[in-house]
Structures are given as C-alpha cells and as structure tokens.
Design a protein around this motif. Structure first.
Motif, PDB file in Angstrom:
ATOM      1  N   ILE A  36       0.835  -1.204   0.000  1.00 47.30           N
ATOM      2  CA  ILE A  36       0.000   0.000   0.000  1.00 47.30           C
ATOM      3  C   ILE A  36       0.870   1.253   0.000  1.00 47.30           C
ATOM      4  CG2 ILE A  36      -1.762   1.303   1.248  1.00 47.30           C
ATOM      5  CD1 ILE A  36      -2.609  -1.425   2.516  1.00 47.30           C
ATOM      6  N   ILE A  37       0.580   2.150  -0.931  1.00 52.13           N
ATOM      7  CA  ILE A  37       1.260   3.448  -0.980  1.00 52.13           C
ATOM      8  C   ILE A  37       0.385   4.442  -0.222  1.00 52.13           C
ATOM      9  CG2 ILE A  37       2.074   5.318  -2.446  1.00 52.13           C
ATOM     10  CD1 ILE A  37       2.325   3.257  -4.708  1.00 52.13           C
ATOM     11  N   PRO A  38       0.914   5.080   0.821  1.00 55.98           N
ATOM     12  CA  PRO A  38       0.121   6.074   1.547  1.00 55.98           C
ATOM     13  C   PRO A  38      -0.290   7.228   0.633  1.00 55.98           C
ATOM     14  CG  PRO A  38       2.087   5.499   2.780  1.00 55.98           C
ATOM     15  CD  PRO A  38       2.222   4.890   1.412  1.00 55.98           C
ATOM     16  N   LYS A  39      -1.429   7.838   0.931  1.00 59.58           N
ATOM     17  CA  LYS A  39      -1.949   8.926   0.107  1.00 59.58           C
ATOM     18  C   LYS A  39      -0.968  10.079  -0.030  1.00 59.58           C
ATOM     19  CE  LYS A  39      -6.714   7.911   1.149  1.00 59.58           C
ATOM     20  NZ  LYS A  39      -7.937   8.318   1.804  1.00 59.58           N
ATOM     21  N   ASN A  40      -0.182  10.348   0.989  1.00 61.42           N
ATOM     22  CA  ASN A  40       0.723  11.497   0.959  1.00 61.42           C
ATOM     23  C   ASN A  40       2.129  11.129   0.505  1.00 61.42           C
ATOM     24  OD1 ASN A  40       1.441  10.027   3.135  1.00 61.42           O
ATOM     25  ND2 ASN A  40       1.391  11.677   4.614  1.00 61.42           N
ATOM     26  N   SER A  41       2.330   9.939  -0.029  1.00 63.09           N
ATOM     27  CA  SER A  41       3.662   9.499  -0.459  1.00 63.09           C
ATOM     28  C   SER A  41       3.637   9.114  -1.926  1.00 63.09           C
ATOM     29  CB  SER A  41       4.115   8.303   0.373  1.00 63.09           C
ATOM     30  OG  SER A  41       5.370   7.866  -0.060  1.00 63.09           O
ATOM     31  N   ARG A  42       4.681   9.469  -2.645  1.00 64.14           N
ATOM     32  CA  ARG A  42       4.796   9.099  -4.062  1.00 64.14           C
ATOM     33  C   ARG A  42       5.647   7.847  -4.240  1.00 64.14           C
ATOM     34  NH1 ARG A  42       4.497  12.738  -8.364  1.00 64.14           N
ATOM     35  NH2 ARG A  42       2.903  14.259  -7.896  1.00 64.14           N
ATOM     36  N   SER A  43       6.388   7.460  -3.224  1.00 64.25           N
ATOM     37  CA  SER A  43       7.332   6.360  -3.357  1.00 64.25           C
ATOM     38  C   SER A  43       6.988   5.204  -2.433  1.00 64.25           C
ATOM     39  CB  SER A  43       8.749   6.852  -3.042  1.00 64.25           C
ATOM     40  OG  SER A  43       9.619   5.769  -2.927  1.00 64.25           O
ATOM     41  N   LEU A  44       6.855   4.020  -2.989  1.00 65.31           N
ATOM     42  CA  LEU A  44       6.597   2.832  -2.183  1.00 65.31           C
ATOM     43  C   LEU A  44       7.822   2.459  -1.371  1.00 65.31           C
ATOM     44  CD1 LEU A  44       4.497   0.713  -1.504  1.00 65.31           C
ATOM     45  CD2 LEU A  44       5.310  -0.640  -3.429  1.00 65.31           C
ATOM     46  N   THR A  45       9.017   2.707  -1.886  1.00 66.44           N
ATOM     47  CA  THR A  45      10.253   2.397  -1.162  1.00 66.44           C
ATOM     48  C   THR A  45      10.322   3.174   0.145  1.00 66.44           C
ATOM     49  OG1 THR A  45      11.390   2.016  -3.248  1.00 66.44           O
ATOM     50  CG2 THR A  45      12.760   2.335  -1.310  1.00 66.44           C
ATOM     51  N   LYS A  72      -0.843 -14.532 -10.145  1.00 66.97           N
ATOM     52  CA  LYS A  72      -0.958 -13.089 -10.308  1.00 66.97           C
ATOM     53  C   LYS A  72      -0.817 -12.469  -8.933  1.00 66.97           C
ATOM     54  CE  LYS A  72      -4.284 -12.964 -14.070  1.00 66.97           C
ATOM     55  NZ  LYS A  72      -5.615 -12.488 -14.466  1.00 66.97           N
ATOM     56  N   ARG A  73      -0.199 -11.295  -8.874  1.00 67.50           N
ATOM     57  CA  ARG A  73      -0.114 -10.589  -7.609  1.00 67.50           C
ATOM     58  C   ARG A  73      -0.279  -9.110  -7.879  1.00 67.50           C
ATOM     59  NH1 ARG A  73       4.557  -7.904  -6.523  1.00 67.50           N
ATOM     60  NH2 ARG A  73       6.280  -8.295  -7.933  1.00 67.50           N
ATOM     61  N   ILE A  74      -0.665  -8.388  -6.854  1.00 66.15           N
ATOM     62  CA  ILE A  74      -0.815  -6.946  -7.006  1.00 66.15           C
ATOM     63  C   ILE A  74       0.257  -6.221  -6.216  1.00 66.15           C
ATOM     64  CG2 ILE A  74      -3.266  -7.096  -7.485  1.00 66.15           C
ATOM     65  CD1 ILE A  74      -3.824  -6.053  -4.689  1.00 66.15           C
ATOM     66  N   ASP A  75       0.539  -5.020  -6.665  1.00 65.60           N
ATOM     67  CA  ASP A  75       1.539  -4.193  -6.016  1.00 65.60           C
ATOM     68  C   ASP A  75       1.145  -2.736  -6.221  1.00 65.60           C
ATOM     69  OD1 ASP A  75       3.823  -3.739  -4.546  1.00 65.60           O
ATOM     70  OD2 ASP A  75       5.200  -3.970  -6.221  1.00 65.60           O
ATOM     71  N   LYS A  76       1.757  -1.850  -5.469  1.00 68.50           N
ATOM     72  CA  LYS A  76       1.523  -0.418  -5.575  1.00 68.50           C
ATOM     73  C   LYS A  76       0.040  -0.061  -5.462  1.00 68.50           C
ATOM     74  CE  LYS A  76       5.648   0.128  -8.308  1.00 68.50           C
ATOM     75  NZ  LYS A  76       6.200   0.390  -9.623  1.00 68.50           N
ATOM     76  N   VAL A  77      -0.583  -0.512  -4.389  1.00 72.51           N
ATOM     77  CA  VAL A  77      -1.993  -0.217  -4.133  1.00 72.51           C
ATOM     78  C   VAL A  77      -2.118   1.196  -3.589  1.00 72.51           C
ATOM     79  CG1 VAL A  77      -4.028  -0.901  -2.815  1.00 72.51           C
ATOM     80  CG2 VAL A  77      -2.405  -2.651  -3.606  1.00 72.51           C
ATOM     81  N   LYS A  78      -3.021   1.974  -4.186  1.00 72.00           N
ATOM     82  CA  LYS A  78      -3.178   3.366  -3.780  1.00 72.00           C
ATOM     83  C   LYS A  78      -4.663   3.717  -3.732  1.00 72.00           C
ATOM     84  CE  LYS A  78      -1.411   7.905  -4.482  1.00 72.00           C
ATOM     85  NZ  LYS A  78      -0.167   8.572  -4.642  1.00 72.00           N
TER      86      LYS A  78
END
Length: 80
Positions: A36-45, A72-78
């Motif tokens: 999960i990418i937080p709403k206020n962050s542009r970078s998952l790292t 199948k897998r998901i990533d970078k959920v926003k």
C-alpha cells in the motif's frame, strides 16, 4: 510493468495487515499492507520504511497486477 487497474477493498484486517481487493472486472486479489502506498507518499520504497498502512472496506483503490506462469499478484496499491 502492468497498467493501473481500479477496484474496491472487499475487506481488510488492520491487525494482520491483510485483505482482499476486487477489481472492476470482478477478479479478487490478496493484498498485504506492504504493497500500500500512503496517500501522501509518491514512493513505495520510502513508504515501506514507515509504519503499517491500512485500507477501509469499500474504499476505491488503483493497483498494478503482475503475472507470471503460475500466479498473479498486485503491487503499488493506492487509494483514489
């Protein structure tokens, strides 16, 4: 890289950091808090170095699907 897809959180257990997202075409995906990418962050790292992120049931999200020969897998959920 996969295209962004839209969906909704079916359920998410905040204590375990796991849940299920259903895409707009009805396909279900397991989700883990680490994707999960937080709403206020542009970078998952950068986000992965911070505290646990959560989703709410019914929340609209976008995500990327990665597929190989056996899963199948998901990533970078926003949240949107």
């Amino acid at each position: 890289m996969s295209a962004w897809k839209n969906g909704r959180v079916q359920w998410f257990d905040k204590s375990s950091g796991e849940g299920v997202i259903v895409s707009d075409n009805g396909e279900s995906f397991y989700v883990h808090y680490s994707t999960i990418i937080p709403k206020n962050s542009r970078s998952l790292t950068i986000a992965r170095q911070k505290e646990r992120r959560n989703l709410d049931a019914g929340e609209a999200v976008k995500f990327q699907v990665y597929e190989n020969s056996y899963s199948k897998r998901i990533d970078k959920v926003k949240a949107v």
